[in-house]
Design an enzyme around this catalytic site. Structure first.
Site, PDB file in Angstrom:
ATOM      1  N   GLU A  95     -62.170 -18.746 -31.730  1.00 50.02           N
ATOM      2  CA  GLU A  95     -61.292 -19.724 -31.628  1.00 50.02           C
ATOM      3  C   GLU A  95     -62.083 -20.980 -32.455  1.00 50.02           C
ATOM      4  O   GLU A  95     -63.174 -21.118 -32.361  1.00 50.02           O
ATOM      5  CB  GLU A  95     -61.034 -20.261 -30.341  1.00 50.02           C
ATOM      6  CG  GLU A  95     -60.394 -18.946 -29.464  1.00 50.02           C
ATOM      7  CD  GLU A  95     -60.240 -19.683 -27.956  1.00 50.02           C
ATOM      8  OE1 GLU A  95     -59.098 -19.116 -27.661  1.00 50.02           O
ATOM      9  OE2 GLU A  95     -60.879 -20.114 -27.413  1.00 50.02           O
ATOM     10  N   CYS A 114     -63.298 -28.133 -35.272  1.00 45.87           N
ATOM     11  CA  CYS A 114     -64.497 -27.811 -34.261  1.00 45.87           C
ATOM     12  C   CYS A 114     -64.589 -26.264 -34.515  1.00 45.87           C
ATOM     13  O   CYS A 114     -63.912 -25.589 -34.241  1.00 45.87           O
ATOM     14  CB  CYS A 114     -64.132 -28.051 -32.992  1.00 45.87           C
ATOM     15  SG  CYS A 114     -65.128 -27.459 -31.492  1.00 45.87           S
ATOM     16  N   CYS A 121     -71.587 -16.177 -26.750  1.00 45.11           N
ATOM     17  CA  CYS A 121     -72.938 -17.013 -26.787  1.00 45.11           C
ATOM     18  C   CYS A 121     -73.956 -16.538 -25.915  1.00 45.11           C
ATOM     19  O   CYS A 121     -73.804 -16.232 -24.711  1.00 45.11           O
ATOM     20  CB  CYS A 121     -72.649 -18.478 -26.423  1.00 45.11           C
ATOM     21  SG  CYS A 121     -74.194 -19.367 -26.569  1.00 45.11           S
ATOM     22  N   CYS A 125     -74.767 -20.495 -20.377  1.00 47.52           N
ATOM     23  CA  CYS A 125     -74.985 -21.972 -19.568  1.00 47.52           C
ATOM     24  C   CYS A 125     -73.971 -21.415 -18.526  1.00 47.52           C
ATOM     25  O   CYS A 125     -72.701 -21.125 -18.755  1.00 47.52           O
ATOM     26  CB  CYS A 125     -74.375 -23.182 -20.551  1.00 47.52           C
ATOM     27  SG  CYS A 125     -75.856 -23.415 -21.695  1.00 47.52           S
ATOM     28  N   CYS A 128     -70.105 -23.049 -18.982  1.00 44.09           N
ATOM     29  CA  CYS A 128     -69.533 -22.896 -20.106  1.00 44.09           C
ATOM     30  C   CYS A 128     -68.586 -21.823 -20.335  1.00 44.09           C
ATOM     31  O   CYS A 128     -69.138 -20.578 -19.820  1.00 44.09           O
ATOM     32  CB  CYS A 128     -70.405 -22.828 -21.419  1.00 44.09           C
ATOM     33  SG  CYS A 128     -69.718 -22.503 -22.815  1.00 44.09           S
ATOM     34  N   CYS A 346     -63.772 -29.353 -24.881  1.00 43.32           N
ATOM     35  CA  CYS A 346     -65.055 -28.757 -24.916  1.00 43.32           C
ATOM     36  C   CYS A 346     -65.492 -27.649 -23.932  1.00 43.32           C
ATOM     37  O   CYS A 346     -65.230 -27.844 -22.881  1.00 43.32           O
ATOM     38  CB  CYS A 346     -66.110 -29.840 -24.873  1.00 43.32           C
ATOM     39  SG  CYS A 346     -66.590 -30.696 -26.296  1.00 43.32           S
TER      40      CYS A 346
HETATM   41  N1  SAH Z   1     -73.628 -24.185 -28.065  1.00 45.39           N
HETATM   42  C1  SAH Z   1     -73.746 -25.488 -28.550  1.00 45.39           C
HETATM   43  C2  SAH Z   1     -72.330 -26.016 -29.189  1.00 45.39           C
HETATM   44  C3  SAH Z   1     -71.051 -25.418 -28.431  1.00 45.39           C
HETATM   45  S1  SAH Z   1     -70.912 -26.152 -26.938  1.00 45.39           S
HETATM   46  C4  SAH Z   1     -74.056 -26.603 -27.566  1.00 45.39           C
HETATM   47  O1  SAH Z   1     -74.041 -26.247 -26.178  1.00 45.39           O
HETATM   48  O2  SAH Z   1     -74.205 -27.462 -27.662  1.00 45.39           O
HETATM   49  C5  SAH Z   1     -69.932 -27.461 -27.376  1.00 45.39           C
HETATM   50  C6  SAH Z   1     -70.220 -28.695 -26.242  1.00 45.39           C
HETATM   51  O3  SAH Z   1     -69.246 -28.476 -25.060  1.00 45.39           O
HETATM   52  C7  SAH Z   1     -71.633 -28.610 -25.664  1.00 45.39           C
HETATM   53  O4  SAH Z   1     -72.120 -30.053 -25.413  1.00 45.39           O
HETATM   54  C8  SAH Z   1     -71.404 -28.003 -24.318  1.00 45.39           C
HETATM   55  O5  SAH Z   1     -72.429 -28.411 -23.127  1.00 45.39           O
HETATM   56  C9  SAH Z   1     -69.950 -28.406 -23.824  1.00 45.39           C
HETATM   57  N2  SAH Z   1     -69.278 -27.888 -22.814  1.00 45.39           N
HETATM   58  C10 SAH Z   1     -69.596 -26.488 -22.407  1.00 45.39           C
HETATM   59  N3  SAH Z   1     -68.520 -26.289 -21.504  1.00 45.39           N
HETATM   60  C11 SAH Z   1     -68.029 -27.327 -21.016  1.00 45.39           C
HETATM   61  C12 SAH Z   1     -66.993 -27.661 -20.156  1.00 45.39           C
HETATM   62  N4  SAH Z   1     -66.634 -26.719 -19.310  1.00 45.39           N
HETATM   63  N5  SAH Z   1     -66.809 -29.007 -19.851  1.00 45.39           N
HETATM   64  C13 SAH Z   1     -67.131 -29.862 -20.755  1.00 45.39           C
HETATM   65  N6  SAH Z   1     -68.160 -29.698 -21.777  1.00 45.39           N
HETATM   66  C14 SAH Z   1     -68.429 -28.324 -22.023  1.00 45.39           C
HETATM   67 FE1  SF4 Z   2     -73.678 -21.489 -25.533  1.00 46.64          FE
HETATM   68 FE2  SF4 Z   2     -71.629 -22.700 -24.034  1.00 46.64          FE
HETATM   69 FE3  SF4 Z   2     -74.430 -23.035 -23.611  1.00 46.64          FE
HETATM   70 FE4  SF4 Z   2     -73.299 -24.096 -25.918  1.00 46.64          FE
HETATM   71  S1  SF4 Z   2     -72.713 -24.745 -23.842  1.00 46.64           S
HETATM   72  S2  SF4 Z   2     -75.065 -22.813 -25.628  1.00 46.64           S
HETATM   73  S3  SF4 Z   2     -71.748 -22.384 -26.123  1.00 46.64           S
HETATM   74  S4  SF4 Z   2     -73.149 -20.925 -23.384  1.00 46.64           S
END
Ligand code: SAH
Ligand code: SF4
Length: 358
Positions: A95, A114, A121, A125, A128, A346
């Site tokens: 996406e 974006c 990934c 996390c 996420c 995000c």
């Molecule tokens: N992997 C990288 C970039 C992609 S995620 C990273 O983690 O930075 C982009 C942003 O979205 C990151 O700051 C991540 O922590 C945030 N993010 C992930 N899941 C989210 C959620 N459910 N609500 C708000 N921000 C989120």
């Molecule tokens: Fe990966 Fe999502 Fe963590 Fe970014 S926030 S490192 S995309 S698992």
């Protein structure tokens, strides 16, 4: 067969020139073909009108220009954010999100794309959506730049263009650094779409080894760090790689980064109810970011199905924000999420629609 031909969008300008020479073509065709591919972003060799017919046929025989199938396209009714679901050559999906906003000074329309860096990934996390879906693979150079080109072609038709690129889509960009670096060199090439590297932001969960490489290669990009907690025991719980790259190591490499680049660092901090928004959390965050010339983007958590984390109430969000700003003099902003009605905000990106079920 398609697979035996060279994917010509994977090649840097130098690699393209080497290929052109090896095929017996004139050397300056390297630059000409690069311009067709990366500035005029054509999809067919027949559009390359200043390349001889014979050489166009040779290019078709030996190489191909890949493009994505657009599986799904959604536009937010709230703020015109657009979300694209693309199909890759191996059937995988990614996406890409187009964010539209007005410039605060001259009110001009700005387009920020974006972009994804991986299919899924591996960092996983806890909060996420992408991390929940499992990891498939790194994106190739052409898959990174084709996200930009596919959207740029649509915008150009409307007299617009992409102004900024943020690697905040699916995946951890610093775990795909060699393809990312090549893609950046192509995107910022003066004979290509020519987006200045300073208008490209890479967001990382804190891959210290990757930040070290960025420093070594002196990549003039903007860096955003997904912090989310400045307390190791908490950060361990939500960002598993914090165990490999704890906050002390992250701080050390960022201090070096700032010393060398003099660039402001952006920290992203998602606000999760009953987890990282106490006064104690705010103090830890303030102490951490005051080591740097910083801006902290506070992002209210976007809830994800089947994930236990919750978004705090507006009152709690304001309290945390005000404490940071007024009591601790942190340069904080509260980010309004865009595209939430289309799951384009995000961390909400995931391969929801597999091939054939949209
Ligand atoms: N992997 C990288 C970039 C992609 S995620 C990273 O983690 O930075 C982009 C942003 O979205 C990151 O700051 C991540 O922590 C945030 N993010 C992930 N899941 C989210 C959620 N459910 N609500 C708000 N921000 C989120
Ligand atoms: Fe990966 Fe999502 Fe963590 Fe970014 S926030 S490192 S995309 S698992």
């Amino acid at each position: 067969m398609k697979l035996e031909r060279i994917n010509i969008l994977d090649l840097t300008k130098q690699e393209l020139t080497d290929l052109v020479i090896s095929l017996g073509m004139k050397k300056f065709y390297g630059k000409e073909i690069f311009i067709w591919l990366h500035k005029k972003i054509v999809r067919n060799f027949d559009d390359m009108t200043n390349i001889s017919l014979k050489d166009r046929e040779l290019l078709k025989e030996k190489t191909y220009i890949p493009f994505f199938n657009l599986l799904k396209h959604q536009t937010s009714k709230i703020d015109k954010t657009e979300k694209f679901l693309f199909e890759l050559e191996d059937g995988g999906t990614i996406e890409t999100v187009l964010l539209r906003h007005r410039d605060s000074n001259n009110k001009e329309l700005r387009n920020t794309l974006c972009v994804s860096s991986q299919v899924g990934c591996p960092v996983k996390c806890s909060f996420c959506a992408t991390g929940q879906d499992g990891y498939m693979r790194n994106l190739t150079v052409s898959e990174i730049i084709n996200q930009v080109y596919t959207v740029e072609r649509r915008l150009v038709k409307k007299g617009e263009e992409i102004n900024n690129i943020v690697f905040m889509g699916m995946g951890e960009p610093l775990l795909n650094l060699s393809n990312l670096t090549k893609a950046l060199s192509i995107l910022s090439d003066e004979n290509g779409i020519n987006i200045s590297k300073r208008k490209i932001t890479i967001s990382t969960s804190g891959v210290v080894s990757g930040i070290e490489k960025i420093l070594l290669e002196k990549l003039p990009i903007e860096l955003a760090i997904s912090l989310h907690s400045a307390i190791n025991e908490k950060r361990d719980k939500i960002i598993p790689i914090n165990k490999n790259f704890p906050l002390e190591d992250l701080a050390a490499v960022l201090i070096e980064y700032q010393k060398q680049t003099k660039r402001r660092l952006t920290f992203e901090y998602i606000l999760i109810d009953n987890f990282n928004i106490s006064e104690n959390d705010a103090n830890a965050l303030a102490d951490f970011v005051h080591q740097f010339d910083h801006v902290v983007n506070l992002i209210p958590y976007n809830e994800v199905p089947n994930v236990e984390h919750k978004r705090p109430s507006e009152k709690k969000i304001e309290k945390f924000f005000n404490y940071l700003k007024n009591n601790r003099r942190v340069n904080a902003t509260l980010r309004k999420e865009k595209g939430s009605d289309i799951d384009g905000a995000c961390g909400q990106l995931r391969q929801k629609t597999k091939k054939g079920d949209n």
